[in-house]
Write an enzyme that holds these catalytic residues in place. Structure first.
Site, PDB file in Angstrom:
ATOM      1  N   LYS B 104      -8.888  -2.752  14.264  1.00 59.59           N
ATOM      2  CA  LYS B 104      -8.168  -2.152  13.142  1.00 59.59           C
ATOM      3  C   LYS B 104      -9.180  -1.826  12.043  1.00 59.59           C
ATOM      4  CE  LYS B 104      -5.260  -3.208   9.197  1.00 59.59           C
ATOM      5  NZ  LYS B 104      -4.292  -4.099   8.550  1.00 59.59           N
ATOM      6  N   GLY B 165       0.588  -6.383   0.771  1.00 67.19           N
ATOM      7  CA  GLY B 165       1.064  -7.611   0.133  1.00 67.19           C
ATOM      8  C   GLY B 165       2.122  -7.399  -0.934  1.00 67.19           C
ATOM      9  N   ALA B 191       1.504  -2.526   6.362  1.00 72.09           N
ATOM     10  CA  ALA B 191       1.485  -2.925   4.955  1.00 72.09           C
ATOM     11  C   ALA B 191       2.725  -2.489   4.185  1.00 72.09           C
ATOM     12  CB  ALA B 191       0.251  -2.397   4.217  1.00 72.09           C
ATOM     13  N   GLY B 192       3.205  -3.397   3.363  1.00 70.95           N
ATOM     14  CA  GLY B 192       4.272  -3.074   2.431  1.00 70.95           C
ATOM     15  C   GLY B 192       5.659  -3.531   2.833  1.00 70.95           C
ATOM     16  N   ASN B 213       1.985  -8.938   7.757  1.00 71.66           N
ATOM     17  CA  ASN B 213       1.479 -10.294   7.612  1.00 71.66           C
ATOM     18  C   ASN B 213       2.222 -11.036   6.503  1.00 71.66           C
ATOM     19  OD1 ASN B 213      -1.902 -11.700   7.722  1.00 71.66           O
ATOM     20  ND2 ASN B 213      -0.013 -12.716   7.214  1.00 71.66           N
ATOM     21  N   THR B 214       2.088 -10.541   5.271  1.00 76.59           N
ATOM     22  CA  THR B 214       2.631 -11.258   4.124  1.00 76.59           C
ATOM     23  C   THR B 214       4.148 -11.440   4.205  1.00 76.59           C
ATOM     24  OG1 THR B 214       0.875 -10.201   2.862  1.00 76.59           O
ATOM     25  CG2 THR B 214       2.527 -11.380   1.599  1.00 76.59           C
TER      26      THR B 214
END
Lengths: 73, 263
Positions: B104, B165, B191-192, B213-214
């Site tokens: 990535k 995040g 993301a997001g 992830n977050t």
């Protein structure tokens, strides 16, 4: 002083002194307790493949980056 | 009805899970593993960092909890702000993971917002692809940049839904739709995503997958959220494949028959 009795290596940004002045990368890996760990090593900006660890002698002033995989997104 | 196998194909390899997860921000490795198991993810991202020198010999490592033979590791370039740093990191990753080429790429442009630097990303992608890497690339939701990254040879385009995040969800579904419509390689939102409905919407838009992830790691109960995300991805994918009804302001055809009313 006629013969160097130690050498300094910069490892991951920190200078470390070693008594063994004819140490291979493999020797260093053993000294650092990293034998068998999944790591990759860059010496003076060049990646050294694992199969070369036993053949490459370290010299005073060498700069090494030793990296591993950590949690991340 | 025979169900055709619906797999995600990246760089010639097929995966059953369309949820890709990061391995950062968890309380400990145990929680990381439990959450990843609950998510059903097969592809997991890892970061490449300086290893601890001269510390605990028996200190556990991420790899003990997530064996590389069970998961597809996706080394990332998180924290890199230049093409050179990103390329250097992934060369080390390839060495670390015994010649593994799926990576990535993400090059950031601003430490405050973590917005991607697409100029550096394009530069790095070009070098990496020449060197034989299979590059899944994190980028902004700019359709022209996405197309350019595909033309360079990236194997998956991964536009942001919103900033890393932030948990703000999909801020520009229209751009994502344009990117998806024009891409011949898989498009994944990276993301997001903040909660399950965000992931479902991404899939309903036609994304091939979602990387997060977050949203999982920072939930009050990460393991339960990982399960929720798994279901959301599957539900969103099926809704996309099923084809939603057309939206209209009102309907002149009631759901129940108009015949046979009592009078």
């Amino acid at each position: 002083m006629n013969k160097a009795t130690s050498m300094n290596l910069k490892i991951n940004g920190n200078i470390k002194s070693f008594d063994d002045t004819s140490m291979t990368i493999e020797g260093l890996v053993i000294q650092l307790n990293l034998l068998g760990k999944r790591i990759a090593i860059e010496k003076n900006g060049m990646i050294i493949s694992k199969s070369e660890f036993q053949n490459i002698l370290l010299q005073d002033g060498d700069q090494l980056e030793i990296v591993g995989a950590v949690g991340g997104g | 009805m025979a169900q055709k196998k619906d797999s995600l194909i990246i760089a010639g390899k097929s995966y059953q899970s369309r949820l890709l997860v990061g391995t950062g921000k968890y309380k400990d490795f145990q929680e990381t593993r439990l959450a990843i198991d609950a998510s059903g993810a097969e592809i997991i991202t890892v970061a490449i960092r300086r290893t601890n020198i001269g510390q605990n010999e028996g200190e556990p490592s991420l790899l003990d909890f997530l064996p590389p033979n069970r998961f597809t590791y996706l080394p990332n370039t998180a924290g890199c702000y230049s093409a050179d740093d990103a390329v250097r990191t992934l060369r080390l990753a390839r060495e670390l993971l015994d010649g593994h080429t799926l990576v990535k790429l993400e090059v950031l442009g601003d430490p405050k917002t973590l917005y991607p630097n697409v100029m550096e990303t394009l530069k790095a992608a070009e070098v990496l692809i020449k060197e034989g890497f299979d590059v899944m690339v994190y980028t902004s939701d700019d359709p022209i940049v996405a197309k350019e990254l595909e033309n360079i040879g990236c194997c998956a385009i991964m536009p942001l839904a919103s900033l890393i995040g932030s948990g703000m969800g999909i801020l520009n579904p229209w751009n994502l739709q344009i990117i998806i419509e024009h891409a011949k390689v898989p498009v994944l939102v990276d993301a997001g995503v903040g909660t399950a409905s965000d992931a479902a919407i991404a899939m309903e838009l036609g994304c091939e997958g979602v990387l997060m992830n977050t949203a999982i790691a920072s939930a009050n109960d990460p393991i339960m959220m990982a399960g929720a995300m798994k279901k959301a991805i599957e539900a969103g994918r099926e809704a996309y494949l099923a084809g939603r009804m057309a939206k209209k302001l009102y309907s002149a055809s009631p759901t129940s028959p108009t015949q046979g009313m009592i009078s």
